[in-house]
Write a protein that holds these residues in place. Structure first.
Motif, mmCIF file in Angstrom:
data_model
loop_
_atom_site.group_PDB
_atom_site.id
_atom_site.type_symbol
_atom_site.label_atom_id
_atom_site.label_comp_id
_atom_site.label_asym_id
_atom_site.label_seq_id
_atom_site.Cartn_x
_atom_site.Cartn_y
_atom_site.Cartn_z
ATOM 1 N N VAL A 1 -3.629 -7.903 -40.474
ATOM 2 C CA VAL A 1 -2.789 -8.924 -39.858
ATOM 3 C C VAL A 1 -1.404 -8.970 -40.490
ATOM 4 O O VAL A 1 -1.182 -8.432 -41.574
ATOM 5 C CB VAL A 1 -3.417 -10.337 -39.980
ATOM 6 C CG1 VAL A 1 -4.748 -10.414 -39.242
ATOM 7 C CG2 VAL A 1 -3.581 -10.754 -41.436
ATOM 8 N N THR A 2 -0.510 -9.652 -39.779
ATOM 9 C CA THR A 2 0.756 -10.066 -40.364
ATOM 10 C C THR A 2 0.722 -11.586 -40.437
ATOM 11 O O THR A 2 0.075 -12.250 -39.623
ATOM 12 C CB THR A 2 1.968 -9.596 -39.532
ATOM 13 O OG1 THR A 2 1.818 -10.036 -38.188
ATOM 14 C CG2 THR A 2 2.111 -8.094 -39.572
ATOM 15 N N PHE A 3 1.399 -12.122 -41.438
ATOM 16 C CA PHE A 3 1.481 -13.567 -41.648
ATOM 17 C C PHE A 3 2.858 -14.044 -41.204
ATOM 18 O O PHE A 3 3.872 -13.513 -41.646
ATOM 19 C CB PHE A 3 1.291 -13.913 -43.130
ATOM 20 C CG PHE A 3 0.022 -13.367 -43.714
ATOM 21 C CD1 PHE A 3 -1.215 -13.843 -43.309
ATOM 22 C CD2 PHE A 3 0.055 -12.375 -44.687
ATOM 23 C CE1 PHE A 3 -2.393 -13.346 -43.863
ATOM 24 C CE2 PHE A 3 -1.109 -11.876 -45.243
ATOM 25 C CZ PHE A 3 -2.341 -12.356 -44.834
ATOM 26 N N HIS A 4 2.872 -15.041 -40.335
ATOM 27 C CA HIS A 4 4.125 -15.594 -39.826
ATOM 28 C C HIS A 4 4.151 -17.090 -40.093
ATOM 29 O O HIS A 4 3.181 -17.791 -39.798
ATOM 30 C CB HIS A 4 4.240 -15.352 -38.311
ATOM 31 C CG HIS A 4 4.250 -13.910 -37.951
ATOM 32 N ND1 HIS A 4 5.411 -13.169 -37.889
ATOM 33 C CD2 HIS A 4 3.237 -13.059 -37.671
ATOM 34 C CE1 HIS A 4 5.107 -11.926 -37.569
ATOM 35 N NE2 HIS A 4 3.805 -11.824 -37.440
ATOM 36 N N ASP A 5 5.264 -17.571 -40.643
ATOM 37 C CA ASP A 5 5.411 -19.010 -40.821
ATOM 38 C C ASP A 5 5.379 -19.670 -39.451
ATOM 39 O O ASP A 5 6.115 -19.269 -38.547
ATOM 40 C CB ASP A 5 6.729 -19.346 -41.516
ATOM 41 C CG ASP A 5 6.763 -18.873 -42.957
ATOM 42 O OD1 ASP A 5 5.705 -18.872 -43.608
ATOM 43 O OD2 ASP A 5 7.864 -18.507 -43.422
ATOM 44 N N ALA A 6 4.530 -20.660 -39.317
ATOM 45 C CA ALA A 6 4.475 -21.401 -38.056
ATOM 46 C C ALA A 6 5.714 -22.262 -37.927
ATOM 47 O O ALA A 6 6.262 -22.750 -38.924
ATOM 48 C CB ALA A 6 3.218 -22.261 -38.007
ATOM 49 N N ASP A 7 6.144 -22.444 -36.728
ATOM 50 C CA ASP A 7 7.253 -23.331 -36.430
ATOM 51 C C ASP A 7 6.751 -24.776 -36.536
ATOM 52 O O ASP A 7 5.614 -25.058 -36.148
ATOM 53 C CB ASP A 7 7.739 -23.047 -35.004
ATOM 54 C CG ASP A 7 8.937 -23.874 -34.634
ATOM 55 O OD1 ASP A 7 8.720 -24.993 -34.125
ATOM 56 O OD2 ASP A 7 10.058 -23.401 -34.845
ATOM 57 N N PRO A 8 7.562 -25.696 -37.059
ATOM 58 C CA PRO A 8 7.110 -27.092 -37.123
ATOM 59 C C PRO A 8 6.644 -27.648 -35.778
ATOM 60 O O PRO A 8 5.794 -28.535 -35.740
ATOM 61 C CB PRO A 8 8.346 -27.837 -37.641
ATOM 62 C CG PRO A 8 9.057 -26.813 -38.472
ATOM 63 C CD PRO A 8 8.857 -25.513 -37.726
ATOM 64 N N GLY A 9 7.122 -27.111 -34.687
ATOM 65 C CA GLY A 9 6.668 -27.531 -33.374
ATOM 66 C C GLY A 9 5.206 -27.182 -33.106
ATOM 67 O O GLY A 9 4.597 -27.733 -32.184
ATOM 68 N N GLU A 10 4.640 -26.281 -33.905
ATOM 69 C CA GLU A 10 3.233 -25.894 -33.765
ATOM 70 C C GLU A 10 2.298 -26.798 -34.572
ATOM 71 O O GLU A 10 1.086 -26.791 -34.351
ATOM 72 C CB GLU A 10 3.033 -24.443 -34.222
ATOM 73 C CG GLU A 10 3.775 -23.427 -33.373
ATOM 74 C CD GLU A 10 3.722 -22.031 -33.962
ATOM 75 O OE1 GLU A 10 2.731 -21.323 -33.715
ATOM 76 O OE2 GLU A 10 4.681 -21.651 -34.683
ATOM 77 N N TYR A 11 2.850 -27.560 -35.517
ATOM 78 C CA TYR A 11 2.022 -28.322 -36.453
ATOM 79 C C TYR A 11 1.073 -29.301 -35.776
ATOM 80 O O TYR A 11 -0.076 -29.437 -36.190
ATOM 81 C CB TYR A 11 2.876 -29.080 -37.465
ATOM 82 C CG TYR A 11 3.673 -28.231 -38.429
ATOM 83 C CD1 TYR A 11 3.554 -26.858 -38.494
ATOM 84 C CD2 TYR A 11 4.589 -28.837 -39.287
ATOM 85 C CE1 TYR A 11 4.304 -26.100 -39.379
ATOM 86 C CE2 TYR A 11 5.337 -28.087 -40.194
ATOM 87 C CZ TYR A 11 5.188 -26.725 -40.225
ATOM 88 O OH TYR A 11 5.926 -25.992 -41.110
ATOM 89 N N ALA A 12 1.524 -30.014 -34.754
ATOM 90 C CA ALA A 12 0.671 -31.029 -34.120
ATOM 91 C C ALA A 12 -0.583 -30.398 -33.520
ATOM 92 O O ALA A 12 -1.689 -30.938 -33.667
ATOM 93 C CB ALA A 12 1.449 -31.793 -33.055
ATOM 94 N N ASP A 13 -0.430 -29.247 -32.871
ATOM 95 C CA ASP A 13 -1.594 -28.573 -32.289
ATOM 96 C C ASP A 13 -2.527 -28.051 -33.380
ATOM 97 O O ASP A 13 -3.748 -28.089 -33.233
ATOM 98 C CB ASP A 13 -1.161 -27.415 -31.392
ATOM 99 C CG ASP A 13 -0.518 -27.887 -30.095
ATOM 100 O OD1 ASP A 13 -0.718 -29.058 -29.707
ATOM 101 O OD2 ASP A 13 0.186 -27.069 -29.461
#
Length: 123
Positions: free
Chosen positions: A77-89
């Protein structure tokens, strides 16, 4: 961005735990760390309870690559920082999947933990 096939996405997303091995600068893998994994939509996520200061999280920052094993699936895999807009989900996915661990799940819902949210993408 590469996407998960349906079978792997389902298997990993339904697994109780995931083993994560991050890649060192020289390309070798670190020892596996066992953690919770959640699925939100067609994406998979992990978080560090200790936030960006967590040792395993820091290990993912050297090359942003590694291997995960969960639900009978082993994937690079690759690791990608999630966007803060993804946090709620992602928060909702943690609550839905691990809510029965009331005293523990709250630790992955803090601002500190949210800052370490990583999206896992196959490579």
């Amino acid at each position: 961005m590469t996407t998960w096939n349906d079978a792997d996405l389902t298997s990993i997303g339904e697994a109780e735990e995931l083993d994560l091995e991050s890649e060192r600068g020289d390309g070798t893998l670190r020892d596996p760390v066992t953690m919770w994994v959640v699925r939100a939509g067609d994406r998979l996520y992990v978080r560090s309870v200790k936030g960006i200061d967590g040792p395993w999280y820091r290990g993912t920052c050297s090359r942003h690559r590694g291997r995960v094993t969960a639900g009978g699936v082993r994937a690079d895999v690759t690791f990608h920082d999630a966007d803060p807009g993804e946090y709620a989900d992602v928060d909702a996915a943690y609550r839905a999947k691990y809510g029965r661990y009331t005293s523990i799940v709250e630790h992955v819902l803090t601002e500190q933990a949210r800052a370490s949210t990583l999206r896992l993408e196959p490579r």
